[in-house]
Scaffold this motif. Structure first.
Motif, PDB file in Angstrom:
ATOM      1  N   GLN A   1      -3.189  -4.894  10.888  1.00  0.00           N
ATOM      2  CA  GLN A   1      -2.732  -6.173  11.447  1.00  0.00           C
ATOM      3  C   GLN A   1      -1.661  -5.975  12.526  1.00  0.00           C
ATOM      4  O   GLN A   1      -1.179  -6.934  13.115  1.00  0.00           O
ATOM      5  N   LYS A   2      -1.265  -4.720  12.735  1.00  0.00           N
ATOM      6  CA  LYS A   2      -0.310  -4.360  13.798  1.00  0.00           C
ATOM      7  C   LYS A   2       1.029  -5.078  13.630  1.00  0.00           C
ATOM      8  O   LYS A   2       1.584  -5.623  14.597  1.00  0.00           O
ATOM      9  N   ILE A   3       1.509  -5.073  12.410  1.00  0.00           N
ATOM     10  CA  ILE A   3       2.812  -5.673  12.156  1.00  0.00           C
ATOM     11  C   ILE A   3       3.915  -4.669  12.520  1.00  0.00           C
ATOM     12  O   ILE A   3       3.641  -3.500  12.808  1.00  0.00           O
ATOM     13  N   VAL A   4       5.150  -5.126  12.455  1.00  0.00           N
ATOM     14  CA  VAL A   4       6.292  -4.271  12.793  1.00  0.00           C
ATOM     15  C   VAL A   4       6.939  -3.707  11.528  1.00  0.00           C
ATOM     16  O   VAL A   4       7.369  -2.557  11.499  1.00  0.00           O
ATOM     17  N   ALA A   5       6.994  -4.529  10.511  1.00  0.00           N
ATOM     18  CA  ALA A   5       7.663  -4.113   9.279  1.00  0.00           C
ATOM     19  C   ALA A   5       7.136  -4.946   8.118  1.00  0.00           C
ATOM     20  O   ALA A   5       6.604  -6.046   8.319  1.00  0.00           O
ATOM     21  N   VAL A   6       7.296  -4.395   6.918  1.00  0.00           N
ATOM     22  CA  VAL A   6       7.005  -5.166   5.715  1.00  0.00           C
ATOM     23  C   VAL A   6       8.184  -5.001   4.758  1.00  0.00           C
ATOM     24  O   VAL A   6       8.698  -3.899   4.572  1.00  0.00           O
ATOM     25  N   GLY A   7       8.628  -6.109   4.226  1.00  0.00           N
ATOM     26  CA  GLY A   7       9.763  -6.082   3.310  1.00  0.00           C
ATOM     27  C   GLY A   7       9.445  -6.831   2.035  1.00  0.00           C
ATOM     28  O   GLY A   7       8.461  -7.573   1.958  1.00  0.00           O
ATOM     29  N   ALA A   8      10.273  -6.609   1.031  1.00  0.00           N
ATOM     30  CA  ALA A   8      10.094  -7.306  -0.243  1.00  0.00           C
ATOM     31  C   ALA A   8      11.405  -7.298  -1.007  1.00  0.00           C
ATOM     32  O   ALA A   8      12.342  -6.561  -0.660  1.00  0.00           O
ATOM     33  N   ASP A   9      11.445  -8.083  -2.068  1.00  0.00           N
ATOM     34  CA  ASP A   9      12.636  -8.151  -2.911  1.00  0.00           C
ATOM     35  C   ASP A   9      12.583  -7.081  -3.997  1.00  0.00           C
ATOM     36  O   ASP A   9      12.892  -7.345  -5.161  1.00  0.00           O
ATOM     37  N   THR A  10      12.187  -5.911  -3.612  1.00  0.00           N
ATOM     38  CA  THR A  10      12.071  -4.773  -4.526  1.00  0.00           C
ATOM     39  C   THR A  10      12.670  -3.555  -3.837  1.00  0.00           C
ATOM     40  O   THR A  10      12.905  -3.576  -2.632  1.00  0.00           O
ATOM     41  N   TRP A  11      12.857  -2.492  -4.611  1.00  0.00           N
ATOM     42  CA  TRP A  11      13.555  -1.331  -4.030  1.00  0.00           C
ATOM     43  C   TRP A  11      12.634  -0.376  -3.281  1.00  0.00           C
ATOM     44  O   TRP A  11      13.113   0.571  -2.656  1.00  0.00           O
ATOM     45  N   ALA A  12      11.313  -0.603  -3.329  1.00  0.00           N
ATOM     46  CA  ALA A  12      10.428   0.305  -2.602  1.00  0.00           C
ATOM     47  C   ALA A  12       9.269  -0.407  -1.908  1.00  0.00           C
ATOM     48  O   ALA A  12       8.471   0.255  -1.260  1.00  0.00           O
ATOM     49  N   VAL A  13       9.166  -1.709  -2.093  1.00  0.00           N
ATOM     50  CA  VAL A  13       8.081  -2.534  -1.536  1.00  0.00           C
ATOM     51  C   VAL A  13       6.728  -2.223  -2.190  1.00  0.00           C
ATOM     52  O   VAL A  13       5.924  -3.108  -2.421  1.00  0.00           O
ATOM     53  N   GLU A  14       6.494  -0.976  -2.540  1.00  0.00           N
ATOM     54  CA  GLU A  14       5.192  -0.613  -3.104  1.00  0.00           C
ATOM     55  C   GLU A  14       5.226  -0.617  -4.636  1.00  0.00           C
ATOM     56  O   GLU A  14       6.286  -0.505  -5.250  1.00  0.00           O
ATOM     57  N   VAL A  15       4.065  -0.756  -5.228  1.00  0.00           N
ATOM     58  CA  VAL A  15       3.980  -0.860  -6.682  1.00  0.00           C
ATOM     59  C   VAL A  15       4.434   0.446  -7.342  1.00  0.00           C
ATOM     60  O   VAL A  15       4.059   1.544  -6.944  1.00  0.00           O
ATOM     61  N   ILE A  16       5.274   0.290  -8.375  1.00  0.00           N
ATOM     62  CA  ILE A  16       5.746   1.411  -9.175  1.00  0.00           C
ATOM     63  C   ILE A  16       5.607   1.010 -10.643  1.00  0.00           C
ATOM     64  O   ILE A  16       6.136  -0.031 -11.010  1.00  0.00           O
ATOM     65  N   PRO A  17       4.946   1.795 -11.519  1.00  0.00           N
ATOM     66  CA  PRO A  17       4.223   3.020 -11.236  1.00  0.00           C
ATOM     67  C   PRO A  17       3.079   2.791 -10.235  1.00  0.00           C
ATOM     68  O   PRO A  17       2.414   1.747 -10.251  1.00  0.00           O
ATOM     69  N   GLY A  18       2.875   3.798  -9.403  1.00  0.00           N
ATOM     70  CA  GLY A  18       1.862   3.712  -8.370  1.00  0.00           C
ATOM     71  C   GLY A  18       0.460   3.712  -8.941  1.00  0.00           C
ATOM     72  O   GLY A  18       0.256   3.958 -10.133  1.00  0.00           O
TER      73      GLY A  18
ATOM     74  N   PHE B   1       5.021   7.624  -3.669  1.00  0.00           N
ATOM     75  CA  PHE B   1       5.359   6.659  -2.615  1.00  0.00           C
ATOM     76  C   PHE B   1       4.347   6.702  -1.466  1.00  0.00           C
ATOM     77  O   PHE B   1       4.717   6.813  -0.297  1.00  0.00           O
ATOM     78  N   ILE B   2       3.093   6.596  -1.823  1.00  0.00           N
ATOM     79  CA  ILE B   2       2.025   6.758  -0.831  1.00  0.00           C
ATOM     80  C   ILE B   2       2.037   5.650   0.217  1.00  0.00           C
ATOM     81  O   ILE B   2       1.672   5.869   1.381  1.00  0.00           O
ATOM     82  N   VAL B   3       2.477   4.457  -0.175  1.00  0.00           N
ATOM     83  CA  VAL B   3       2.549   3.351   0.796  1.00  0.00           C
ATOM     84  C   VAL B   3       3.576   3.674   1.888  1.00  0.00           C
ATOM     85  O   VAL B   3       3.379   3.358   3.066  1.00  0.00           O
ATOM     86  N   HIS B   4       4.670   4.321   1.499  1.00  0.00           N
ATOM     87  CA  HIS B   4       5.659   4.751   2.493  1.00  0.00           C
ATOM     88  C   HIS B   4       5.005   5.700   3.499  1.00  0.00           C
ATOM     89  O   HIS B   4       5.238   5.606   4.707  1.00  0.00           O
ATOM     90  N   ASN B   5       4.212   6.634   2.984  1.00  0.00           N
ATOM     91  CA  ASN B   5       3.520   7.570   3.881  1.00  0.00           C
ATOM     92  C   ASN B   5       2.599   6.832   4.854  1.00  0.00           C
ATOM     93  O   ASN B   5       2.571   7.119   6.054  1.00  0.00           O
ATOM     94  N   ILE B   6       1.841   5.891   4.314  1.00  0.00           N
ATOM     95  CA  ILE B   6       0.865   5.186   5.152  1.00  0.00           C
ATOM     96  C   ILE B   6       1.581   4.377   6.235  1.00  0.00           C
ATOM     97  O   ILE B   6       1.244   4.453   7.422  1.00  0.00           O
ATOM     98  N   LEU B   7       2.568   3.598   5.809  1.00  0.00           N
ATOM     99  CA  LEU B   7       3.213   2.693   6.766  1.00  0.00           C
ATOM    100  C   LEU B   7       4.134   3.442   7.732  1.00  0.00           C
ATOM    101  O   LEU B   7       4.016   3.297   8.953  1.00  0.00           O
TER     102      LEU B   7
END
Lengths: 336, 327
Positions: free
Chosen positions: A254-271, A278-284
């Protein structure tokens, strides 16, 4: 003869040192930046004058909605991470003021890691082996104090449109919300994978279509535990709801600039896959130069969106031009 | 077939493709909090959670039962699953007779069965391979001795609950012997049986050490708690430099996050606990549910699938179990 041996030995040492600095072929591990081989800016390249001007149309009432948490001792942090301020107030002592106008002053020493509280992950934060965004072999670009490529100083503006996606509302509407009992307001529980279908439902809820240059902010409700610091710090850090790989790839498309959330890693934990870190960190961040913003305060904007049936806003975030930093705490306001 | 009557839901996951969802039951051996399974430090809760986590991205609705290590309960659970018309039943129960009754009940209802660690009629079995795990541990000890103590007097020691029924720890011990003897064919190996009480390690090992003041020891610990007890006993006796330990399980007592500072940790590479052979009970769901799905889709599965045991050391522990407490 002995000199030759010494020179040969020195050459071997130099050669092996160089090899140690560049261990990986980064062209095989990380895609190139769409903005060229010298790019250190990443997705903020998308924030053009046109994007900012279009985002300004979101400011209709002048209402400012805070979207960052107070940064204070006691907020949830890992291990030895800390924030600590030391106040210098010596001029307030009797007789220590300056000049006839009796000027006094105070200032702070702020001791802290950069990735604390509401904060931005820069492009130098996450890599694959020694390879970072735009195939940069970071082993060659670090010193004792900082990184010499991909520091925050290379970022452009974040003055763009923010889009809130209320995952709590989506889950409530679908009848699948399983809130954690420690949340005082509805929240998605840790380990909940927010899917692309969930995000699309969230966008549909407020009739929003993502556009290039947007910043996506996801309200999971998990930040309610942050707000209860220090009482719920252990639970807050023990996991979180968030996006998985599919969503990360979709958001990148979607060519966004950033993604944020009210969590400490934005991605689901446990993954989704226990063998991936932290695979989402790698991707983004590593693959697409898209920033992650963590511990965003989302509840106020979620309330605002629900009240007005509008989930978009002007995203106003201050990022210090801190040379060589991998990230930093930020202040965010959503302006409507 | 009754299983075909299971609820069909639209999959909300993934790219929105419509996919048949299955109801899969997992009947756990026990979920009693303090009871550990398979001679490791893992509990039934670890297993259950692994199924719940693994199911998140699969077209599967999980239904959980607790067999409570009770034959009547195991049969009652199977009957409840029949009434619920689950599509597939994953049975983890140690009693052969009860498993036979469970198999009859489920088969009569047309429900497919997958067995965990203990056979259930001729259902496909997913199981730990204790013998192979032991061999990996013995091999690691043998390699360590060859690297570190070449030409020195070396003995092997097996420590743990060696005669425990049902846990097949004796297979593990036999594997350690085999692995060790690949490197040192004539090595003397002594068994010290704690009968399930790691607190016995100090007394057992103290006597043993006193009788061998000049011998290097290769310790095959049957589980992680025992390995830590052995390490403590060696340190107390001033003999830590004379021993290397490899254990079995890789439960959470020996490894953790960046901030946990557990025994097997990249920052603790000098530990005499060389490593632990992983049993991955906390990942059973991730291994077993894909097998279950293959069965449900009518694809062939092998009659026996074994855990891919691996030696986990300070060098690879964060690769095998990535921490999430970055610092």
């Amino acid at each position: 003869m002995r000199l030759k041996s010494l020179l040969a030995a020195a050459l071997i040492v130099v050669a092996s040192s160089s090899a140690a600095l560049a261990q990986s072929d980064c062209t095989k591990l990380v895609p190139p930046s769409p903005w060229g081989p010298n790019d250190q800016t990443g997705a903020t390249n998308r924030v053009t004058a046109g994007v900012t001007k279009a985002a300004a149309a979101e400011i209709q009432e002048g209402k400012v909605v805070p979207m960052s948490y107070p940064l204070a001792d006691g907020v949830p942090l890992f291990g030895t991470r800390f924030t600590k301020t030391i106040l210098t107030a010596t001029s307030l002592a009797p007789g220590a003021s300056f000049g006839e106008n009796q000027l006094t002053y105070m200032e702070d020493t702020w001791l802290s890691q950069s990735h604390v509280g509401t904060h931005l992950d820069g492009l130098g934060h996450i890599g694959r082996k020694d390879c970072y965004f735009n195939q940069i072999a970071m082993g060659k670009y670090i010193n004792q104090n900082s990184i010499t490529k991909l520091g925050l100083e290379h970022l452009k503006s974040f003055a763009t449109r923010g889009v809130l996606i209320d995952a709590v509302k989506v889950y409530q509407a679908a009848g699948k919300l399983k809130s954690n009992s420690a949340c005082t307001k509805p929240c998605l529980d840790k380990g909940t994978v927010i899917t692309r279908a969930d995000l699309e439902a969230g966008l549909k809820l407020y009739n929003v279509t993502l556009r290039e240059g947007d910043i996506v902010i996801i309200h999971t409700g998990w930040g309610n535990l942050f707000e209860q610091y220090p009482k719920q710090n252990a639970l807050f850090n023990s996991g979180e709801p968030g996006i998985g790989k599919d969503v990360a790839n979709w958001l990148a498309s979607q060519k966004i600039v950033a993604v944020g959330a009210d969590t400490w890693a934005v991605e689901v934990i446990p993954g989704e896959d226990p063998k991936e870190a932290f695979i989402v960190h790698n991707i983004l961040i590593t693959d697409h130069g898209i920033h992650i913003i963590e511990n965003v305060r989302t509840d106020l904007m979620a309330d605002e969106a629900a009240r007005t049936n509008r989930a978009t806003f002007f995203f106003n975030m201050t990022v210090p031009r801190a040379v060589g930093l991998t990230g930093n705490f930020v202040g965010i306001d959503g302006i409507r | 077939m009754a299983g075909a009557a299971a609820v069909v839901l639209l999959a909300a996951a993934g790219a929105g493709a419509q996919e048949r969802r299955y109801t899969v039951a997992f009947a756990n051996l026990t979920e009693e909090p303090t009871v550990t399974l398979e001679g490791t430090g893992f509990t039934g809760r670890d297993l259950r959670e692994s199924f719940a986590l693994a199911a998140r991205r699969l077209p599967v609705e999980m239904v959980f039962y607790d067999n409570e290590r009770n034959n009547r309960r195991a049969v009652a659970n199977a009957e409840a699953a029949v009434a619920r018309r689950v599509d597939l039943y994953i049975q983890y129960h140690a009693d052969a007779a009860a498993n036979s009754i469970v198999a009859d009940r489920l088969r009569a209802a047309g429900i497919r069965i997958l067995a965990v660690n203990y056979p259930v009629a001729d259902a496909p079995l997913y199981t730990a391979d204790n013998l192979e795990a032991g061999r990996i541990a013995g091999d690691a000890l043998g390699r360590f001795a060859a690297r570190t103590w070449r030409g020195q007097a070396v003995e092997g020691v097996l420590v743990g609950s060696l005669t425990a029924n049902g846990d097949r720890v004796s297979e593990r011990a036999r594997g350690v012997e085999e692995g060790l003897r690949r490197h040192r064919p004539g090595v003397r190996i002594t068994a010290l049986d704690t009968h399930g009480n790691p607190a016995q390690v100090g007394a057992l090992l103290g006597k043993f050490l006193a009788a061998r003041p000049a011998v290097k020891l290769l310790v095959g610990a049957m589980d992680d708690a025992t390995a830590l007890a052995v390490k403590n006993a060696l340190e107390a006796a001033g003999r830590a430099a004379d021993a290397a330990i490899v254990s079995h399980g890789l439960d959470h007592s020996v490894h953790g996050g960046v901030n946990d500072r557990k025994e097997i940790d990249p920052a603790n590479r000098g530990s005499i606990v060389i490593g632990s052979v992983a049993f991955y009970l906390d990942r059973y769901g991730y291994e077993i549910l894909p097998l279950a799905l293959r069965m449900l889709r009518g694809e062939p599965v092998p009659p026996r699938t074994v855990t891919a045991h691996r030696l986990v050391t300070a060098a690879n522990v964060f690769l095998e179990y990535p921490p999430s407490d970055m610092n």
